[in-house]
Each structure stands twice: as C-alpha cells, then as structure tokens.
Design an enzyme around this catalytic site. Structure first.
Site, PDB file in Angstrom:
ATOM      1  N   LEU A 212       0.846  -1.195   0.000  1.00  0.00           N
ATOM      2  CA  LEU A 212       0.000   0.000   0.000  1.00  0.00           C
ATOM      3  C   LEU A 212       0.879   1.242   0.000  1.00  0.00           C
ATOM      4  O   LEU A 212       1.827   1.335   0.778  1.00  0.00           O
ATOM      5  CB  LEU A 212      -0.908   0.023   1.244  1.00  0.00           C
ATOM      6  CG  LEU A 212      -1.894  -1.152   1.395  1.00  0.00           C
ATOM      7  CD1 LEU A 212      -2.521  -1.134   2.780  1.00  0.00           C
ATOM      8  CD2 LEU A 212      -2.964  -1.091   0.318  1.00  0.00           C
ATOM      9  N   HIS A 213       0.571   2.184  -0.899  1.00  0.00           N
ATOM     10  CA  HIS A 213       1.370   3.403  -0.924  1.00  0.00           C
ATOM     11  C   HIS A 213       0.619   4.627  -1.439  1.00  0.00           C
ATOM     12  O   HIS A 213       1.135   5.739  -1.361  1.00  0.00           O
ATOM     13  CB  HIS A 213       2.610   3.200  -1.798  1.00  0.00           C
ATOM     14  CG  HIS A 213       2.308   3.124  -3.268  1.00  0.00           C
ATOM     15  ND1 HIS A 213       1.826   1.984  -3.856  1.00  0.00           N
ATOM     16  CD2 HIS A 213       2.406   4.047  -4.252  1.00  0.00           C
ATOM     17  CE1 HIS A 213       1.646   2.203  -5.151  1.00  0.00           C
ATOM     18  NE2 HIS A 213       1.992   3.449  -5.417  1.00  0.00           N
ATOM     19  N   ARG A 214      -0.584   4.471  -1.973  1.00  0.00           N
ATOM     20  CA  ARG A 214      -1.268   5.615  -2.585  1.00  0.00           C
ATOM     21  C   ARG A 214      -1.721   6.615  -1.526  1.00  0.00           C
ATOM     22  O   ARG A 214      -2.149   6.230  -0.429  1.00  0.00           O
ATOM     23  CB  ARG A 214      -2.444   5.150  -3.432  1.00  0.00           C
ATOM     24  CG  ARG A 214      -1.997   4.375  -4.660  1.00  0.00           C
ATOM     25  CD  ARG A 214      -3.077   4.262  -5.726  1.00  0.00           C
ATOM     26  NE  ARG A 214      -2.538   3.570  -6.889  1.00  0.00           N
ATOM     27  CZ  ARG A 214      -1.881   4.144  -7.883  1.00  0.00           C
ATOM     28  NH1 ARG A 214      -1.690   5.453  -7.864  1.00  0.00           N
ATOM     29  NH2 ARG A 214      -1.412   3.443  -8.897  1.00  0.00           N
ATOM     30  N   ASP A 287      -2.789  -1.435  -3.694  1.00  0.00           N
ATOM     31  CA  ASP A 287      -3.363  -0.288  -4.398  1.00  0.00           C
ATOM     32  C   ASP A 287      -2.486   0.074  -5.592  1.00  0.00           C
ATOM     33  O   ASP A 287      -2.594   1.147  -6.160  1.00  0.00           O
ATOM     34  CB  ASP A 287      -3.548   0.917  -3.463  1.00  0.00           C
ATOM     35  CG  ASP A 287      -2.270   1.329  -2.737  1.00  0.00           C
ATOM     36  OD1 ASP A 287      -1.166   0.887  -3.142  1.00  0.00           O
ATOM     37  OD2 ASP A 287      -2.360   2.097  -1.765  1.00  0.00           O
TER      38      ASP A 287
END
Length: 367
Positions: A212-214, A287
């Site tokens: 996850l990074h957005r 994501d």
C-alpha cells in the site's frame, strides 16, 4: 547498447525512466530495439533513487546502465516536476534525440513529454490511454496530459483505444501493442522460486501479500489506522507479508501495523523477489497498478483497495477485484476457503510476451 557517453550528443531514441514501474516496462523495449540495431540511450531521472527502489531493478532486468542519472530525487509534485523539466531540457538540448520514449504515468513521464513537445521532438508514450477518471490521483493528470502531446500512443489494452478516441487523439497515432510489463514477467518466470524465497526470508507457506502506498490510503492517519485494523484482521486468519514502501511507512507504523505477530514487514524488494512474493501468495492486497497486472498473469487473487482502476482489463480478464477496506477480511477468508471464482482468469489480449517487439518494429518503421 549503442549509446553515447553521458553529456554527449547521441541522437536516436532516448528512453526516460524514473520509477521502478518504468524500468520493468522499458526493459523489453530497450532489448528489442537493441536487437534491431537502433541507436538509443537511457536517461534515469532519479525519481526513485534508493538502491532497493531503483538500481537493483536495472541489475535484475538486464537494463543497460543509464547514460545519465539526473538525480532529481523527491519533493512536492511542483518541485519535482519543475526540477525534472529544467534538467531534461538541458539533456535533450545536448543529446538532440530523434525521439523521446516515456513510460507509465509518473512525474518523469509528464515532465519529459512536455519538454520534448516544446522542443519539437517526437514523443512516444508506452502505456497510453489508461484512465481511472479520478482526478484526485496525480497519475491521472500525468497520463492524460502526456497522451495529448505524444505523437505515438502505445496501448496495452483495448479500452484504452476508446479513451484516446474520445479525447480526440487521431487513430493513426494509436498502436495496440500489448503490455511490456508482462513481457518482463514472462521472460523471468523461471526465476520466481517461491519456496526458495520463503526459506530465505523465513516466510510461512500460506500468506497474504500486501502493498500500500497511494495517498488516499496512507496519507490520512484515520484512514491508515482503519486499514491497519483490517490487515490485523486478515493476520488473525493467515500471516500478512508486506514490503513497506517508503511512501506511507511512517503513517502505517504510527497506526501500529507491525504490532500484530502475524504481520511480517519487509524492506522494499527487488523485482524478482517482489514478483516471487506475489506468485507464492494465497491472495494479494494492493493499491498498485502494476500488481493488478502481475497478479492477473500469475493467477493470484488480487484485492485492490481503490474505488476505481485504470486497468479494468484485470477485472474483466483477470483476477482483480476492487474492494473497500471493510470487505478485506471476509474476502480473504473466502479465498483461503477455496473460493474458485476468485481464481478464474482469462489472459488479456496481446499480453503474450511480445509487446516490446511490436513497439520496436513500429519505431524502426518510422525512423
């Protein structure tokens, strides 16, 4: 590869890469052009500059060492894009490329396309036409604007052709070539040894992979805390293995991500290790756009924590599903129980390992 020393005129095709997804997409194109005797050079903008996010990918993918690394680094979108444009204008003025080839939808993509267009240099965009229709995503602006200034749009999936047509991009500029990211995956398939990775990293046999990074998922502390809670619920069922992206590391840590004994946190992985991790997973929570594509080819159920995707072909022809955070634990439970529907897959058209060759053939036909 036929290229000039850094800073000297090179002409030919200049590939602009700045972030790890760019490297994976560029590798088969560079290789196919090399086989055809094209004059080319690689400019690394330095948008991803940590070894685990950048240099290791060049080594693993067999990409030639960049002819120049601009070393732009991080910053706000405005700071980074402005710095990229200044440095790229200097580079293009020196190199006088016949064509600039950009990849994906990062800030380097748009900056290079704008600079080249203003200098009158033809621009090809690999992965053109993808649309999430979500303008809260910086990537949506990058890819949409890039497609308006490029003269060659290399498309990875059929719906992208329709998007470009609706935006007024002439059909003669659009080339449906398939997905070069899948070229790279298929070329390295025998290197993705899941048992060896589990042994080396001391991972369980059955696990859920997560990445996850957005901004929409990790920038707001309350949102990050809710996601961490869901990941802990998944970890109650099966271990969660998560390479932690530098973006979001602080927020997820503050929310207690690593406090559950079933959550295994890793440093960012190189290409081979990361795809191997996905290949060996019972399910993947992500994501990331690229993971939606890779999991589709690998046949791994993919739960994409977003309200939209610019890659709908991974839903219609793959293993991907858009989910809300509240759905995650229940869906993982169903997958672990052997939900057959979660593993149904139909390979998207032209995702056959030959996209780089098609791009190179088209480019050589115009030179």
């Amino acid at each position: 590869m036929s290229s000039a020393p850094a800073g000297s005129p090179s002409g030919g095709i200049v590939h602009i890469v700045g972030a790890r997804p760019n490297f994976v997409k560029a590798a088969p194109v560079v290789a196919a052009l090399e086989e055809r005797g094209a004059r080319q050079s690689v400019v690394h903008t330095g948008q991803h500059y940590d070894d685990r996010m950048s240099a290791v990918f060049f080594r693993e993918l067999g990409l030639p060492r960049p002819d120049v690394d601009l070393g732009v680094g991080s910053g706000t979108h405005a700071e980074q894009t402005a710095a990229l444009m200044v440095r790229l204008e200097q580079e293009f003025t020196t190199r006088s490329p016949e064509r600039v080839l950009v990849y994906g939808d990062v800030n380097s993509t748009l900056a290079a396309a704008l600079v080249a267009a203003k200098l009158g240099i033809p621009v090809g965009h690999v992965e053109a036409g993808l649309r999430s229709f979500d303008w809260s995503m910086p990537e949506e602006a990058n890819r949409t604007l890039t497609d308006q200034v490029c003269d060659m749009a290399f498309v990875t999936s059929p719906e992208a052709v329709g998007h470009l047509a609706r935006e007024g991009v002439p059909s003669h500029r659009v080339h449906f070539v398939g997905n070069p990211m899948i070229d790279t995956l298929l070329a390295h398939l025998d290197r993705f040894d899941t048992r060896a990775l589990r042994d080396r990293l001391h991972l369980p046999e059955v696990y859920t992979a997560a990445t996850l990074h957005r901004p929409a998922n990790v920038d707001d502390p309350d949102t990050a805390a809710r996601l961490v809670g869901r990941l802990h619920e998944i970890a109650d069922q099966t271990p969660v293995v998560m390479p932690v992206h530098p973006r979001g590391r602080e927020a997820l840590a503050a929310a207690g991500l690593g406090e559950h004994p079933g959550v295994h946190l890793l440093e960012p992985l190189g290409y081979t290790d990361f795809v191997t991790l996905v290949r060996g997973a019972a399910a993947v929570v992500t994501d990331s756009g690229g993971v939606q594509e890779e999991s589709t080819i690998l046949g791994v159920p993919c739960l994409t924590l977003r309200p939209n995707t610019e890659r709908p072909v991974t839903i219609t022809h793959g293993t991907n599903r858009l989910v809300a955070e509240a759905e995650l634990p229940g869906l993982v439970s169903k997958i672990l129980a052997g939900d057959a529907a979660a593993r149904d897959t139909d390979t998207p058209p032209l995702w056959d390992g030959h996209a780089g060759e098609r791009i190179a053939t088209i480019l050589r036909g115009t030179s």
